[in-house]
Design an enzyme around this catalytic site. Structure first.
Site, PDB file in Angstrom:
ATOM      1  N   HIS A  17      11.772  71.403  39.377  1.00 27.27           N
ATOM      2  CA  HIS A  17      10.530  71.616  40.133  1.00 27.27           C
ATOM      3  C   HIS A  17       9.335  71.113  39.321  1.00 27.27           C
ATOM      4  CE1 HIS A  17      12.687  75.313  41.989  1.00 27.27           C
ATOM      5  NE2 HIS A  17      12.624  74.398  42.927  1.00 27.27           N
ATOM      6  N   LYS A  41      15.738  85.978  53.456  1.00 25.25           N
ATOM      7  CA  LYS A  41      16.539  85.433  52.359  1.00 25.25           C
ATOM      8  C   LYS A  41      16.425  86.375  51.157  1.00 25.25           C
ATOM      9  CE  LYS A  41      16.914  80.968  50.044  1.00 25.25           C
ATOM     10  NZ  LYS A  41      16.225  79.700  49.842  1.00 25.25           N
ATOM     11  N   SER A 127      17.724  76.149  41.902  1.00 25.77           N
ATOM     12  CA  SER A 127      17.492  77.547  41.511  1.00 25.77           C
ATOM     13  C   SER A 127      18.740  78.390  41.759  1.00 25.77           C
ATOM     14  CB  SER A 127      16.325  78.141  42.302  1.00 25.77           C
ATOM     15  OG  SER A 127      15.149  77.451  42.031  1.00 25.77           O
TER      16      SER A 127
HETATM   17  P1  ADP Z   1      16.080  75.112  45.239  1.00 30.48           P
HETATM   18  O1  ADP Z   1      16.422  76.529  45.497  1.00 30.48           O
HETATM   19  O2  ADP Z   1      17.097  74.143  45.788  1.00 30.48           O
HETATM   20  O3  ADP Z   1      15.717  74.799  43.828  1.00 30.48           O
HETATM   21  P2  ADP Z   1      13.379  75.209  46.362  1.00 30.48           P
HETATM   22  O4  ADP Z   1      13.143  75.552  47.782  1.00 30.48           O
HETATM   23  O5  ADP Z   1      12.891  76.182  45.370  1.00 30.48           O
HETATM   24  O6  ADP Z   1      14.873  74.817  46.195  1.00 30.48           O
HETATM   25  O7  ADP Z   1      12.765  73.781  46.030  1.00 30.48           O
HETATM   26  C1  ADP Z   1      11.596  73.320  46.575  1.00 30.48           C
HETATM   27  C2  ADP Z   1      11.541  71.826  46.486  1.00 30.48           C
HETATM   28  O8  ADP Z   1      11.551  71.436  45.117  1.00 30.48           O
HETATM   29  C3  ADP Z   1      12.737  71.102  47.085  1.00 30.48           C
HETATM   30  O9  ADP Z   1      12.556  70.897  48.440  1.00 30.48           O
HETATM   31  C4  ADP Z   1      12.722  69.810  46.332  1.00 30.48           C
HETATM   32  O10 ADP Z   1      11.732  68.974  46.899  1.00 30.48           O
HETATM   33  C5  ADP Z   1      12.228  70.223  44.975  1.00 30.48           C
HETATM   34  N1  ADP Z   1      13.311  70.384  43.989  1.00 30.48           N
HETATM   35  C6  ADP Z   1      14.110  71.433  43.779  1.00 30.48           C
HETATM   36  N2  ADP Z   1      14.954  71.218  42.738  1.00 30.48           N
HETATM   37  C7  ADP Z   1      14.672  69.978  42.290  1.00 30.48           C
HETATM   38  C8  ADP Z   1      15.201  69.145  41.252  1.00 30.48           C
HETATM   39  N3  ADP Z   1      16.186  69.549  40.461  1.00 30.48           N
HETATM   40  N4  ADP Z   1      14.650  67.911  41.091  1.00 30.48           N
HETATM   41  C9  ADP Z   1      13.665  67.500  41.909  1.00 30.48           C
HETATM   42  N5  ADP Z   1      13.136  68.226  42.898  1.00 30.48           N
HETATM   43  C10 ADP Z   1      13.630  69.448  43.097  1.00 30.48           C
END
Ligand code: ADP
Length: 159
Positions: A17, A41, A127
């Site tokens: 992120h 969720k 995450s």
């Molecule tokens: P997650 O639970 O899959 O980490 P989130 O809803 O918290 O997802 O993530 C928000 C956004 O952050 C995603 O839609 C994506 O655009 C971005 N994101 C999440 N993980 C990554 C990563 N490892 N690399 C790049 N972008 C990411």
């Protein structure tokens, strides 16, 4: 002023992120990171905790603001006059869903989405995976910032 939105659950924020947020912060005058409040969720961290972690990890950029939102991303964008959403793409598997959402958001409200390819170092990082590994005592110290790692350890050993 050019503003962009990075929406997500951030439960908790990972290095993946932060890579996207940091790169967006270099491209836009202001980046708003909005934590999605999803009542249905189940999450490991409360919305306030997630917001606090994001605030701590992005303070040094100087042009990143953290907020929370409920409902449609496009409604948030319209209410705050943000014309663009920035999303990170990890792999082809992200693309199908993200493309559909981006087209829907453009159709619904004229809000554009820009995709940023993730740093390959983080292409497997989510995450949900971090929480799963931490729950079983695995070492996630290279996947999240040190303070988030500490919180994860506290949360998983307390639970
Ligand atoms: P997650 O639970 O899959 O980490 P989130 O809803 O918290 O997802 O993530 C928000 C956004 O952050 C995603 O839609 C994506 O655009 C971005 N994101 C999440 N993980 C990554 C990563 N490892 N690399 C790049 N972008 C990411």
């Amino acid at each position: 002023m050019r503003r962009a939105l990075c929406p997500g659950s951030f439960d908790p924020v990972t290095n993946g992120h932060l890579d996207i947020i940091g790169r967006a912060a270099a491209l836009y005058d202001e980046v708003v990171v909005a934590v999605f409040v999803n009542q249905s969720k189940s999450s490991m961290f409360t919305v306030d905790e997630r917001r606090e972690m994001l605030q701590d990890e992005t303070r040094h950029y100087g042009n990143v603001a953290i907020d929370t939102f409920e409902g449609l991303v496009v409604d948030y964008c319209r209410a705050h006059e943000i014309p663009v959403i920035v999303k990170g793409l990890r792999a082809v598997s992200d693309f199908d869903y993200e493309l559909q959402m981006a087209q829907m958001n453009r159709g619904l409200a004229g809000i554009d989405t820009l995709f940023m390819p993730t740093n390959p170092e983080y292409s497997f990082l989510a995450s949900s995976l971090v929480k799963e590994i931490a729950k079983w005592g695995g070492d996630v110290s290279s996947l999240v910032p040190p303070d988030v790692f500490t919180r994860l350890k506290e949360r998983t050993s307390a639970g």
